[in-house]
Design a protein around this motif. Structure first.
Motif, PDB file in Angstrom:
ATOM      1  N   SER A 118       0.805  -1.223   0.000  1.00 58.50           N
ATOM      2  CA  SER A 118       0.000   0.000   0.000  1.00 58.50           C
ATOM      3  C   SER A 118       0.838   1.273   0.000  1.00 58.50           C
ATOM      4  N   SER A 119       0.401   2.257  -0.767  1.00 60.74           N
ATOM      5  CA  SER A 119       1.068   3.574  -0.801  1.00 60.74           C
ATOM      6  C   SER A 119       1.216   4.130   0.614  1.00 60.74           C
ATOM      7  N   ILE A 120       0.248   3.810   1.462  1.00 55.34           N
ATOM      8  CA  ILE A 120       0.240   4.362   2.816  1.00 55.34           C
ATOM      9  C   ILE A 120       1.475   3.907   3.596  1.00 55.34           C
ATOM     10  N   PHE A 121       1.929   2.668   3.310  1.00 50.06           N
ATOM     11  CA  PHE A 121       3.004   2.095   4.129  1.00 50.06           C
ATOM     12  C   PHE A 121       4.351   2.044   3.419  1.00 50.06           C
ATOM     13  N   LEU A 122       4.383   2.407   2.141  1.00 48.04           N
ATOM     14  CA  LEU A 122       5.652   2.310   1.403  1.00 48.04           C
ATOM     15  C   LEU A 122       6.659   3.294   1.977  1.00 48.04           C
ATOM     16  N   ASN A 123       7.921   2.896   1.953  1.00 45.76           N
ATOM     17  CA  ASN A 123       8.959   3.845   2.337  1.00 45.76           C
ATOM     18  C   ASN A 123       9.078   4.937   1.289  1.00 45.76           C
ATOM     19  N   HIS A 124       9.798   5.983   1.651  1.00 49.05           N
ATOM     20  CA  HIS A 124       9.951   7.154   0.811  1.00 49.05           C
ATOM     21  C   HIS A 124      10.938   6.831  -0.331  1.00 49.05           C
ATOM     22  N   ASN A 126      11.174   5.045  -4.732  1.00 52.07           N
ATOM     23  CA  ASN A 126      10.670   5.267  -6.092  1.00 52.07           C
ATOM     24  C   ASN A 126       9.236   4.766  -6.306  1.00 52.07           C
ATOM     25  N   THR A 127       8.913   3.617  -5.704  1.00 52.11           N
ATOM     26  CA  THR A 127       7.542   3.107  -5.902  1.00 52.11           C
ATOM     27  C   THR A 127       6.541   4.084  -5.293  1.00 52.11           C
ATOM     28  N   TRP A 128       6.870   4.543  -4.067  1.00 54.09           N
ATOM     29  CA  TRP A 128       5.974   5.516  -3.427  1.00 54.09           C
ATOM     30  C   TRP A 128       5.855   6.793  -4.283  1.00 54.09           C
ATOM     31  N   ARG A 129       6.980   7.242  -4.862  1.00 53.18           N
ATOM     32  CA  ARG A 129       6.940   8.461  -5.700  1.00 53.18           C
ATOM     33  C   ARG A 129       6.002   8.268  -6.889  1.00 53.18           C
TER      34      ARG A 129
END
Ligand code: HEM
Length: 496
Positions: A118-124, A126-129
């Motif tokens: 989930s976007s909510i839990f991804l680290n900061h 590339n995937t989150w970006r």
């Protein structure tokens, strides 16, 4: 069914082992020669887990703040926690130093529930970006306005549901919250009541939200092998729940996404975040397609419970404060009359309704500790050392109950949002949507859904106490569930 806590009835020997793991860590901590932010005295091994009100941790953190200040250090087993209790410090760290403070703690419970993507839990990273760029494209302020007709239609359905079965008001609220986001995200028009997909999402996010209790995550974090114990093992009810969540999540992620793809292929797709993003995706770009699938499921999970909890808070506030309700209704009647329902163009003409809206968000913030951030690197702030990997919790509750800014903060007083000369002030309580690079991506959608619901309910209904068979009013005792969101559980609404 509502789940108050993720049951962590783990056998004592396993807990002892956890303590030993934590003990090694605690020894490491005492050797560190740095000045950490002040905080409550921690006991060896357990840290501050015993002095912690697990039902309202934000109150514990706020009490610690009165003794130790805006930045408080504590420890739950081996997890170092920095709590931020003021808006100013939250902005100094989470916004101005967002390159350090935009990670998320990697709780094992996220993966156990099947929500690790989930976007909510991804680290900061590339995937989150990539997720964040998609949200920006689909849900930024001007894009969010295209969904207003959907929001109005769904709110009108809510009014019909209220009229038909008012005693099920809380279910209707949940349906509204889920169905708006289902249509915004996937163009999926859910059934007016008991939609199977909506119910699966609610169950899955309900388990997930409760799984994120800090002490539960701390124990599982200290003992990662617990995730491998079999579901039949005595005390492993948490394992059974997380397995159920994992199974539900597969459907929650796949079914609505495939629905949108099929509707697009058939030429019947409505405008939605997914159809919009897929239409800008090259055929065969599996990486981007997977990101769209994961980001859209994340939006759904983040939107549903937060919005429905806020609506429940609104109902409670109106019910406890008939004078406020009456004043808002008089404003609506005098500006709009009784011949039509309000719409978004009326918003600037209804300042008192606006103040009720802001006060509802402030009075009982539904994500009282936001979503925890984590530090990517060591940092120093005002002479204190903030370690890499610390969990950083913005205590939104403390910010909303800052007595200097909001005197008599426990009372519901929309008047606090007016200047002495009777104009609305410019405090839009934006902090309830979090801070910095991780600020809520759905805030424009949430703002519009909630405002439209509040004003439409006020225009058509009076919220009063229910009566028993003898015609006596039934007293109400608000009780709150806890997890990452706080809510008024349906079964506790009325004391018969
Ligand atoms: C009353 C309603 C809502 C409240 C109070 C709320 C509050 C929050 C908060 C406090 C955060 C964490 C911000 C931070 O880490 O500093 C957040 C994140 C998030 N919200 Fe909301 N939210 C609401 C509705 C929504 C809606 C309607 C959507 C989607 C349509 C949504 C999608 C998200 C997502 C995807 C994130 C994760 C952002 C990230 O980690 O980069 N939220 N929300």
């Amino acid at each position: 069914m509502s789940i108050d806590r993720l049951p962590l009835d783990i056998p004592i020997p396993l807990l002892l082992l956890a303590f030993l793991v934590a003990f090694g860590f605690a020894n490491g901590l005492t050797k560190r020669k740095v000045l950490l932010p002040p905080g409550p005295r921690a006991v060896p091994i357990l840290g501050n887990i015993l002095g912690f009100d697990t039902n309202s941790p934000w109150i514990t953190y706020m009490e610690w703040a009165t003794v130790h200040g805006d930045l408080v250090y504590s420890r739950l087993l081996n997890q170092e926690i920095i709590t931020i209790n003021s808006e100013k410090v939250a902005k100094d760290l989470l916004e101005r130093r967002s390159n350090i403070y935009s990670d998320r703690p990697q709780y094992i419970t996220n993966d156990m529930c099947g929500w690790g993507f989930s976007s909510i839990f991804l680290n900061h990273g590339n995937t989150w970006r990539l997720h964040r760029r998609m949200f920006q494209q689909a849900l930024r302020a001007d894009a969010a306005m295209t969904y207003r007709p959907v929001q109005i239609r769904k709110v009108h359905q809510l009014l019909v549901n209220f009229l038909e079965t008012p005693e099920e008001y809380s279910e209707h609220i949940q349906t509204l919250a889920a169905s708006v986001v289902m249509e915004v995200t996937y163009g999926y028009d859910s059934a007016p009541r008991h939609d199977a997909l909506v119910e699966a999402v609610e169950r899955s996010t309900n388990i997930l939200a409760k799984a994120l209790s800090p002490e539960g995550a701390a124990i599982l974090g200290a003992l990662p092998f617990l995730r491998h114990i079999p579901a039949w093992f005595p005390g492993a009810s948490f394992k059974r729940l997380t397995l159920e969540c994992q199974q539900l999540t597969v459907g929650v992620v796949e079914i609505p996404f495939q629905y949108t793809k099929q509707s697009m292929a058939a030429g019947t797709a409505k405008l939605s975040m997914v159809s919009d993003l897929l239409s800008r995706t090259e055929q065969g770009d599996c990486h981007r397609e997977l990101a769209i699938k994961h980001a859209s499921a994340s939006a759904f999970a983040a939107a549903s419970e937060t919005s429905s909890s806020t609506l429940n808070v609104f109902m409670l506030a109106m019910f406890l404060h008939p004078d406020v309700q009456r004043k808002a209704q008089l404003e609506i009647d005098s500006i709009i009359g009784r011949d039509r329902l309000p719409d978004f163009s009326d918003r600037p003409s209804l300042p008192y309704v606006e103040a009720v809206f802001r006060e509802t968000l402030r009075w009982r913030p539904v994500a009282p500790l936001g979503i925890p951030h984590a530090t990517k690197h060591d940092d120093h702030f005002e002479g204190y050392f903030i370690p890499k990997g610390a969990v950083v919790i913005p205590n939104i509750w403390a910010m909303a109950h800052n007595e200097d800014k909001y005197p008599d903060s426990n009372n519901f007083k929309p008047e606090r949002f007016f200047t002495p000369d009777g104009k609305l002030n410019n405090d839009n309580v934006g902090f309830i949507f979090g801070f910095g690079r991780r600020v809520c991506v759905g805030r424009h959608i949430a703002d519009a859904t909630l405002w439209a619901s509040f004003v439409s309910i006020l225009a058509t209904f009076s919220i009063t106490k229910a009566k028993d068979r003898q015609g006596n009013e039934i007293e109400v005792t608000p009780k709150w569930t806890v997890g990452i969101t706080t809510d008024e559980p349906r079964e506790a609404v009325a004391d018969d």
